[in-house]
Scaffold this motif. Structure first.
Motif, short mmCIF file in Angstrom:
data_model
loop_
_atom_site.label_atom_id
_atom_site.label_comp_id
_atom_site.label_asym_id
_atom_site.label_seq_id
_atom_site.Cartn_x
_atom_site.Cartn_y
_atom_site.Cartn_z
N LEU A 150 2.45 6.34 11.63
CA LEU A 150 2.40 7.58 10.87
C LEU A 150 2.93 7.36 9.46
O LEU A 150 4.02 6.80 9.28
CB LEU A 150 3.23 8.66 11.56
CG LEU A 150 3.41 9.99 10.82
CD1 LEU A 150 2.07 10.70 10.65
CD2 LEU A 150 4.41 10.90 11.56
N VAL A 151 2.16 7.79 8.46
CA VAL A 151 2.61 7.84 7.07
C VAL A 151 2.56 9.28 6.61
O VAL A 151 1.55 9.96 6.77
CB VAL A 151 1.72 6.96 6.16
CG1 VAL A 151 2.00 7.27 4.68
CG2 VAL A 151 1.95 5.49 6.43
N ILE A 152 3.66 9.76 6.05
CA ILE A 152 3.75 11.11 5.49
C ILE A 152 3.89 10.97 3.98
O ILE A 152 4.79 10.27 3.50
CB ILE A 152 4.96 11.87 6.05
CG1 ILE A 152 4.87 11.98 7.58
CG2 ILE A 152 5.06 13.27 5.43
CD1 ILE A 152 6.14 12.50 8.24
N THR A 153 3.00 11.59 3.23
CA THR A 153 3.10 11.52 1.78
C THR A 153 3.39 12.90 1.20
O THR A 153 2.89 13.91 1.70
CB THR A 153 1.82 10.94 1.14
OG1 THR A 153 0.73 11.85 1.29
CG2 THR A 153 1.45 9.60 1.79
N LEU A 154 4.19 12.92 0.15
CA LEU A 154 4.63 14.15 -0.49
C LEU A 154 4.27 14.09 -1.97
O LEU A 154 4.79 13.23 -2.69
CB LEU A 154 6.14 14.33 -0.32
CG LEU A 154 6.69 14.20 1.11
CD1 LEU A 154 8.22 14.14 1.08
CD2 LEU A 154 6.22 15.34 1.98
N ALA A 155 3.38 14.96 -2.42
CA ALA A 155 2.99 15.03 -3.83
C ALA A 155 2.52 13.67 -4.35
O ALA A 155 2.90 13.23 -5.43
CB ALA A 155 4.14 15.57 -4.68
N THR A 156 1.68 13.01 -3.59
CA THR A 156 1.18 11.68 -3.95
C THR A 156 -0.21 11.77 -4.58
O THR A 156 -1.09 12.43 -4.03
CB THR A 156 1.12 10.78 -2.70
OG1 THR A 156 2.45 10.50 -2.25
CG2 THR A 156 0.38 9.48 -2.97
N PRO A 157 -0.44 11.12 -5.71
CA PRO A 157 -1.77 11.16 -6.36
C PRO A 157 -2.75 10.18 -5.70
O PRO A 157 -3.08 9.13 -6.26
CB PRO A 157 -1.45 10.76 -7.80
CG PRO A 157 -0.26 9.85 -7.68
CD PRO A 157 0.55 10.40 -6.53
N HIS A 158 -3.23 10.53 -4.52
CA HIS A 158 -4.11 9.62 -3.77
C HIS A 158 -5.40 9.33 -4.52
O HIS A 158 -5.97 8.24 -4.36
CB HIS A 158 -4.42 10.22 -2.40
CG HIS A 158 -3.26 10.18 -1.45
ND1 HIS A 158 -2.86 9.02 -0.83
CD2 HIS A 158 -2.40 11.15 -1.04
CE1 HIS A 158 -1.81 9.28 -0.06
NE2 HIS A 158 -1.51 10.56 -0.18
N GLY A 159 -5.86 10.26 -5.31
CA GLY A 159 -7.07 10.06 -6.09
C GLY A 159 -6.77 9.75 -7.54
O GLY A 159 -7.65 9.85 -8.40
#
Length: 295
Positions: A150-159
């Motif tokens: 599991l990876v949880i991302t917070l306010a990450t600019p994936h694009g």
């Protein structure tokens, strides 16, 4: 959270962030002068009198954003107390690291060390802002899905983010520009990636522009996108409803880890969750489309 209140809270956090930024950058610079990344420390805290992280059912690694250090990680860690998860480990990289790929390799070293201490159990990685992209690169491109269910991302600019187009030519910031080589690499097919992702993003994020770039929209990844309305980039990881959702995710990960030696499945999740599901809150009823803020 209302937009007016969101502006006030974000402005307050931004002021505090400006005060701490030189200290966080200086700490990273010491690591660079020594010729290495600042390595992970178990339960870093903000001072020497904070208790060490207790051993729990599943290791949790926290990866901060660019130049954030303890200003974000320490309060988030305190919000996750009492879960019987752990140990909590902060993976730090200095603000002048060569690129996201190098930082992902550092993360990989720490994940593998944590996994070796907890045989048969996976690790959870929580990444804020750039830290989420580092975590994603590790599991998607470097084979880290073997260790991380599991990876949880917070306010990450994936694009990526349009804000990076106006930023100084920092090596890391160049990789956040839409269409960068690194983002194109992450857009490539990844049918073998077994990690499940939960991405929290906001429609009020002043760093991730446009807000939709905070989502994970990849046909091969098991990703759940959670919209958090009305909170800014600095506020989102410390927003109590978000912390409550993260606590629920860690509790579920503990239960799954206890039930199987390899806690991540293939293709579909435990409840038949298909890959690429978007904007579904992780603990709410199916009809609710966003994570509501607290009053």
């Amino acid at each position: 959270m209302s937009p007016v209140r969101g502006v006030g809270v974000e402005a307050s956090r931004a002021a505090g962030r400006l005060v701490r930024l030189p200290l966080d950058l200086a700490a990273g610079g010491v690591g660079q002068l020594a010729g290495h990344f600042v390595r992970a420390l178990s339960e870093p805290g903000t001072g020497g009198d904070e208790p060490s992280s207790p051993e729990g059912d599943i290791p949790v690694l926290l990866v901060h954003g660019l130049g954030d250090g303890e200003s974000i990680v320490a309060p988030l860690r305190r919000g996750l107390d009492g879960l019987s998860a752990g140990p909590f480990i902060t993976v730090s990289y200095h603000a002048f690291s060569p690129d996201i790929r190098a930082a992902a390799r550092v993360l990989g070293e720490q994940v593998e060390l944590a996994s070796a201490r907890s045989p048969g159990r996976g690790a959870v990685v929580i990444g804020y802002s750039l830290g989420g992209l580092i975590a994603r690169y590790y599991v998607q491109a470097l084979g880290g899905d073997v260790h991380v269910p599991l990876v949880i991302t917070l306010a990450t600019p994936h694009g990526g983010t349009a804000a990076a187009l106006l930023a100084p030519p920092h090596p890391l910031l160049r990789q956040l520009r839409p269409g960068s080589g690194l983002l194109e690499e992450l857009a490539e097919p990844a049918p073998a990636c077994r990690t499940r992702f939960v991405a929290f993003y906001s429609d009020f994020d002043e760093v991730v522009i446009p807000a939709s770039r905070g989502r994970i929209d990849h046909p091969d990844l098991k990703a759940r996108n959670v919209l958090v309305p009305g909170v800014g980039h600095l506020t989102l990881p410390l927003h109590q409803p978000v912390i409550d959702q993260v606590r629920s995710l860690l509790t579920a990960a503990r239960q799954t880890s206890s039930a199987a030696s390899l806690p991540h499945g293939h293709g579909r999740g435990k409840n038949g969750q298909p890959r690429g599901t978007a904007d579904v809150p992780v603990t709410a009823a199916p009809k609710r489309r966003t994570l509501k803020g607290s009053r």
